[in-house]
Motif scaffolding. Structure first.
Motif, PDB file in Angstrom:
ATOM      1  N   ALA A  21     -26.050  -1.131-100.346  1.00  0.00           N
ATOM      2  CA  ALA A  21     -25.502  -1.922 -99.225  1.00  0.00           C
ATOM      3  C   ALA A  21     -24.242  -2.693 -99.593  1.00  0.00           C
ATOM      4  CB  ALA A  21     -26.571  -2.910 -98.717  1.00  0.00           C
ATOM      5  N   LYS A  22     -23.434  -2.148-100.489  1.00  0.00           N
ATOM      6  CA  LYS A  22     -22.216  -2.838-100.900  1.00  0.00           C
ATOM      7  C   LYS A  22     -21.182  -2.880 -99.781  1.00  0.00           C
ATOM      8  CE  LYS A  22     -20.289  -4.773-104.634  1.00  0.00           C
ATOM      9  NZ  LYS A  22     -20.933  -5.848-105.418  1.00  0.00           N
ATOM     10  N   GLY A  23     -21.136  -1.807 -98.969  1.00  0.00           N
ATOM     11  CA  GLY A  23     -20.130  -1.748 -97.906  1.00  0.00           C
ATOM     12  C   GLY A  23     -20.683  -2.096 -96.539  1.00  0.00           C
ATOM     13  N   GLY A  24     -21.870  -2.684 -96.496  1.00  0.00           N
ATOM     14  CA  GLY A  24     -22.497  -3.014 -95.222  1.00  0.00           C
ATOM     15  C   GLY A  24     -23.871  -2.375 -95.126  1.00  0.00           C
ATOM     16  N   LEU A  25     -24.478  -2.456 -93.971  1.00  0.00           N
ATOM     17  CA  LEU A  25     -25.822  -1.896 -93.787  1.00  0.00           C
ATOM     18  C   LEU A  25     -25.776  -0.370 -93.905  1.00  0.00           C
ATOM     19  CD1 LEU A  25     -27.049  -3.982 -90.711  1.00  0.00           C
ATOM     20  CD2 LEU A  25     -27.657  -4.331 -93.118  1.00  0.00           C
ATOM     21  N   PRO A  26     -26.544   0.204 -94.819  1.00  0.00           N
ATOM     22  CA  PRO A  26     -26.548   1.675 -94.936  1.00  0.00           C
ATOM     23  C   PRO A  26     -27.283   2.303 -93.765  1.00  0.00           C
ATOM     24  CG  PRO A  26     -28.141   0.695 -96.439  1.00  0.00           C
ATOM     25  CD  PRO A  26     -27.401  -0.444 -95.817  1.00  0.00           C
ATOM     26  N   ASN A  27     -26.840   3.471 -93.326  1.00  0.00           N
ATOM     27  CA  ASN A  27     -27.499   4.157 -92.212  1.00  0.00           C
ATOM     28  C   ASN A  27     -28.957   4.467 -92.534  1.00  0.00           C
ATOM     29  OD1 ASN A  27     -25.207   4.175 -90.571  1.00  0.00           O
ATOM     30  ND2 ASN A  27     -24.443   6.082 -91.465  1.00  0.00           N
ATOM     31  N   SER A  28     -29.225   4.747 -93.819  1.00  0.00           N
ATOM     32  CA  SER A  28     -30.588   5.108 -94.216  1.00  0.00           C
ATOM     33  C   SER A  28     -31.559   3.937 -94.097  1.00  0.00           C
ATOM     34  CB  SER A  28     -30.597   5.625 -95.658  1.00  0.00           C
ATOM     35  OG  SER A  28     -30.186   4.611 -96.561  1.00  0.00           O
ATOM     36  N   LEU A  29     -31.047   2.716 -93.948  1.00  0.00           N
ATOM     37  CA  LEU A  29     -31.914   1.559 -93.786  1.00  0.00           C
ATOM     38  C   LEU A  29     -32.860   1.742 -92.610  1.00  0.00           C
ATOM     39  CD1 LEU A  29     -32.794  -1.443 -94.111  1.00  0.00           C
ATOM     40  CD2 LEU A  29     -30.769  -2.054 -92.751  1.00  0.00           C
ATOM     41  N   TRP A  30     -32.341   2.290 -91.509  1.00  0.00           N
ATOM     42  CA  TRP A  30     -33.138   2.383 -90.292  1.00  0.00           C
ATOM     43  C   TRP A  30     -34.161   3.506 -90.386  1.00  0.00           C
ATOM     44  CZ3 TRP A  30     -32.527  -2.081 -88.623  1.00  0.00           C
ATOM     45  CH2 TRP A  30     -31.300  -2.734 -88.763  1.00  0.00           C
ATOM     46  N   GLU A  31     -33.840   4.548 -91.137  1.00  0.00           N
ATOM     47  CA  GLU A  31     -34.832   5.595 -91.383  1.00  0.00           C
ATOM     48  C   GLU A  31     -36.000   5.031 -92.193  1.00  0.00           C
ATOM     49  OE1 GLU A  31     -32.766   8.731 -93.329  1.00  0.00           O
ATOM     50  OE2 GLU A  31     -31.384   9.096 -91.645  1.00  0.00           O
ATOM     51  N   THR A  32     -35.684   4.208 -93.192  1.00  0.00           N
ATOM     52  CA  THR A  32     -36.727   3.606 -94.021  1.00  0.00           C
ATOM     53  C   THR A  32     -37.548   2.607 -93.222  1.00  0.00           C
ATOM     54  OG1 THR A  32     -35.342   3.892 -95.986  1.00  0.00           O
ATOM     55  CG2 THR A  32     -37.187   2.361 -96.170  1.00  0.00           C
ATOM     56  N   TYR A  33     -36.895   1.851 -92.359  1.00  0.00           N
ATOM     57  CA  TYR A  33     -37.613   0.916 -91.487  1.00  0.00           C
ATOM     58  C   TYR A  33     -38.617   1.680 -90.625  1.00  0.00           C
ATOM     59  CZ  TYR A  33     -38.410  -2.140 -87.436  1.00  0.00           C
ATOM     60  OH  TYR A  33     -38.986  -2.865 -86.427  1.00  0.00           O
ATOM     61  N   SER A  34     -38.182   2.764 -90.005  1.00  0.00           N
ATOM     62  CA  SER A  34     -39.068   3.579 -89.175  1.00  0.00           C
ATOM     63  C   SER A  34     -40.225   4.144 -89.991  1.00  0.00           C
ATOM     64  CB  SER A  34     -38.276   4.716 -88.530  1.00  0.00           C
ATOM     65  OG  SER A  34     -39.132   5.693 -87.968  1.00  0.00           O
ATOM     66  N   SER A  35     -39.912   4.698 -91.160  1.00  0.00           N
ATOM     67  CA  SER A  35     -40.956   5.355 -91.958  1.00  0.00           C
ATOM     68  C   SER A  35     -41.989   4.364 -92.471  1.00  0.00           C
ATOM     69  CB  SER A  35     -40.330   6.124 -93.122  1.00  0.00           C
ATOM     70  OG  SER A  35     -39.769   5.250 -94.081  1.00  0.00           O
ATOM     71  N   MET A  36     -41.550   3.184 -92.914  1.00  0.00           N
ATOM     72  CA  MET A  36     -42.505   2.189 -93.401  1.00  0.00           C
ATOM     73  C   MET A  36     -43.359   1.652 -92.258  1.00  0.00           C
ATOM     74  SD  MET A  36     -40.434   0.017 -96.308  1.00  0.00           S
ATOM     75  CE  MET A  36     -40.152   0.737 -97.943  1.00  0.00           C
TER      76      MET A  36
END
Length: 334
Positions: free
Chosen positions: A23-38
């Motif tokens: 997340a150095k350049g901002g919120l990574p797109n994969s964050l939301w995939e991980t949120y959904s999966s968890m």
């Protein structure tokens, strides 16, 4: 997973309930995939501003502007075009200063039955994810349909089946269950109830509105019914246990729900399979007073794994339950 402890940062490793993202350049797109999966799986923790070393340990990379990132996070998670439901509260997101770097820790709870599936990009069929060890994977259509079936206030297994009667349940299995219940909880007040009253108390039977006749619930049919009756409501219902000592032999022992020489229900399957799985496990000599203890941690682990397999299976889906015992391992498929 136990509550995330920043003091143990160097001990943690990624798993099915813990994920780190740079997340150095901002919120990574994969964050939301991980949120959904968890949210669709077991819940978990996402750490922003950290990466993995080659040995799997974590190191901090820090966040460029944590205040802006945090605001962007809350704006996005509350945007229904991006995420269909926000499961978090203010206390779910924490920031820490570690090694001179700021990291953000996001605690994702497991979504309730009526909240699943949790999906992203306004697309339930392509935006629903599940957690499998360290990875986030698209949910299959069958997995999504399974979650949708669980959404109603009344769980599917508590549905009263109007096309069945108590006569469709196997009396011997019910009596075996009652005997087991009496052994585990001697003197319980339900022990004196009639069969009909007992079945209603344990959730195996119920009544439909404006109909006084007691009928099995879906759970009651699965637990105490006979296979040829169970498949009338669950066409995909199938239980299979096989012992395969090596690759040259197809199997040496097998239990199938459709064989016709036993009831084929879940309760009888559990005990038949449990006895075969534990048959070769040694029981060290130990006493509790003058009574020998027959149980061991291995027995308890097998018992819990088998029970979880049966309880969490979706019998509306193909394949059912397949348990394979080999010489060196045990494989379980749902």
């Amino acid at each position: 997973m136990e509550k995330f402890d920043i003091r143990r940062f160097n001990e943690y490793r990624e798993n099915n309930r813990l994920e780190v993202k740079k997340a150095k350049g901002g919120l990574p797109n994969s964050l939301w995939e991980t949120y959904s999966s968890m949210a669709n799986s077991y819940g978990g923790v996402i750490v922003l501003g950290a990466e993995e070393n080659s040995d799997g340990s974590f190191y901090t990379t820090g966040l460029k502007d944590d205040a802006k990132l945090k605001k962007n996070f809350w704006d996005t998670i509350n945007n229904r075009s991006k995420v269909n439901i926000n499961l978090l509260t203010d206390a779910s997101v924490e920031t820490y200063d570690l090694n001179g770097d700021v990291i953000m820790v996001i605690h994702v709870p497991r979504a309730k039955r009526e909240q699943r599936p949790v999906y992203i990009n306004n697309d339930m069929w392509n935006g629903s994810y599940r957690r499998n060890w360290e990875g986030d994977y698209h949910c299959t259509p069958s997995e999504i349909r399974s979650m949708l079936r669980d959404e109603p206030e009344e769980a599917m297994d508590m549905q009263v089946l109007e096309d069945f009667s108590i006569a469709d349940l196997n009396e011997e299995t019910i009596q075996s269950y009652r005997n087991y219940h009496a052994t585990v909880k001697p003197g319980h007040v339900w022990g004196k109830l009639s069969i009909e009253e007992y079945l209603e108390k344990i959730g195996a039977a119920g009544r439909i509105k404006n109909d006084d006749e007691l009928r099995p619930t879906a759970a009651g049919l699965l637990m105490f019914g006979e296979e040829y009756r169970i498949v009338r409501h669950f066409p995909e219902y199938f239980l299979d246990y096989r012992e395969e000592p090596d690759s040259t032999i197809r199997w040496i022992d097998r239990i199938q729900s459709s064989s016709g020489d036993w009831t084929g229900n879940l309760f009888d399957f559990f005990f038949r399979v449990y006895n075969k799985l534990t048959r070769d496990i040694e029981k060290p000599f130990a006493l509790d007073g003058i009574t020998r203890i027959e149980d061991t941690p291995v027995h308890r682990a097998i018992r819990e794994a088998l029970a979880n397999c049966i309880v969490n299976a979706d019998f509306y889906l193909p394949e059912g339950i397949v348990i394979i015992k080999t010489k060196m391992s045990l494989a379980v498929k749902e």
